[in-house]
Design an enzyme around this catalytic site. Structure first.
Site, PDB file in Angstrom:
ATOM      1  N   LEU A  33       0.907  -1.145   0.000  1.00 40.20           N
ATOM      2  CA  LEU A  33       0.000   0.000   0.000  1.00 40.20           C
ATOM      3  C   LEU A  33       0.947   1.195   0.000  1.00 40.20           C
ATOM      4  O   LEU A  33       1.572   1.498   1.009  1.00 40.20           O
ATOM      5  CB  LEU A  33      -0.909   0.010   1.229  1.00 40.20           C
ATOM      6  CG  LEU A  33      -1.942  -1.098   1.311  1.00 40.20           C
ATOM      7  CD1 LEU A  33      -2.744  -0.991   2.603  1.00 40.20           C
ATOM      8  CD2 LEU A  33      -2.857  -1.096   0.112  1.00 40.20           C
ATOM      9  N   PRO A  34       1.096   1.861  -1.144  1.00 46.91           N
ATOM     10  CA  PRO A  34       2.235   2.767  -1.372  1.00 46.91           C
ATOM     11  C   PRO A  34       2.158   4.120  -0.682  1.00 46.91           C
ATOM     12  O   PRO A  34       2.062   5.172  -1.316  1.00 46.91           O
ATOM     13  CB  PRO A  34       2.241   2.906  -2.891  1.00 46.91           C
ATOM     14  CG  PRO A  34       0.792   2.789  -3.270  1.00 46.91           C
ATOM     15  CD  PRO A  34       0.234   1.758  -2.318  1.00 46.91           C
ATOM     16  N   CYS A  35       2.270   4.103   0.635  1.00 50.02           N
ATOM     17  CA  CYS A  35       2.245   5.357   1.394  1.00 50.02           C
ATOM     18  C   CYS A  35       3.433   6.253   1.041  1.00 50.02           C
ATOM     19  O   CYS A  35       3.360   7.469   1.198  1.00 50.02           O
ATOM     20  CB  CYS A  35       2.195   5.088   2.893  1.00 50.02           C
ATOM     21  SG  CYS A  35       3.460   3.970   3.513  1.00 50.02           S
ATOM     22  N   HIS A  36       4.512   5.667   0.524  1.00 47.71           N
ATOM     23  CA  HIS A  36       5.675   6.468   0.137  1.00 47.71           C
ATOM     24  C   HIS A  36       5.375   7.377  -1.053  1.00 47.71           C
ATOM     25  O   HIS A  36       6.092   8.328  -1.290  1.00 47.71           O
ATOM     26  CB  HIS A  36       6.879   5.562  -0.181  1.00 47.71           C
ATOM     27  CG  HIS A  36       6.644   4.611  -1.307  1.00 47.71           C
ATOM     28  ND1 HIS A  36       5.937   3.427  -1.142  1.00 47.71           N
ATOM     29  CD2 HIS A  36       7.003   4.670  -2.606  1.00 47.71           C
ATOM     30  CE1 HIS A  36       5.888   2.805  -2.299  1.00 47.71           C
ATOM     31  NE2 HIS A  36       6.521   3.528  -3.203  1.00 47.71           N
TER      32      HIS A  36
END
Length: 146
Positions: free
Chosen positions: A113-116
């Site tokens: 889950l690409p929070c970056h």
């Protein structure tokens, strides 16, 4: 399961039916369980970090409030190599940037889950639970792969 990555040692945890957590380990403690989902996640990470085509994601079950799940679902739509501001993410889920920051920071399945990919409105990278160097590494890896 432990996974050595360019941003540090990652812990992969599954419950046998879904990936539950993927996070930067601080203690290096390994559960010793390497089930098929943890191995599939390690295979996905191998492809991700080596810039190869990504295999299908393993099943993911991220536990959180309905609000956080909405944020994570919208965050998962940010395409590889692209970014979105906290404010834009807030507009998409009808919330405030501050509330979005809390939900993004609580992401239990980092990278997948690409929070970056969520950045500040001024284009700076903003915060990251595992430090700005790790976030910068992930963003540069994706940018260079396009």
């Amino acid at each position: 399961m432990l996974y050595e990555s360019p941003i540090g040692l990652l812990c992969i945890e599954s419950d046998g039916t879904a990936l539950r957590r993927l996070y930067l380990c601080t203690d290096g403690h390994d559960t010793g369980i390497n089930d098929h989902l943890e191995i599939a996640t390690a295979t996905w990470l191998d492809a991700y970090f080596s810039r190869r085509p990504l295999p299908p994601l393993p099943a993911v079950r991220a536990e959180g409030s309905p609000f956080r799940k909405r944020v994570w679902a919208e965050m998962s739509r940010i395409a590889y190599g692209h970014t979105m501001s906290y404010g834009e993410l807030a507009r998409r889920v009808h919330s405030s940037a501050r509330a979005i920051g809390g939900a993004v920071g609580a992401n239990p399945v980092a990278i997948i889950l690409p929070c970056h990919r969520v950045i500040a409105a001024d284009g700076s990278i903003g915060g990251y639970a595992y430090g700005q160097d790790a976030k910068r590494t992930l963003l540069e890896l994706e940018k260079d792969a396009l």
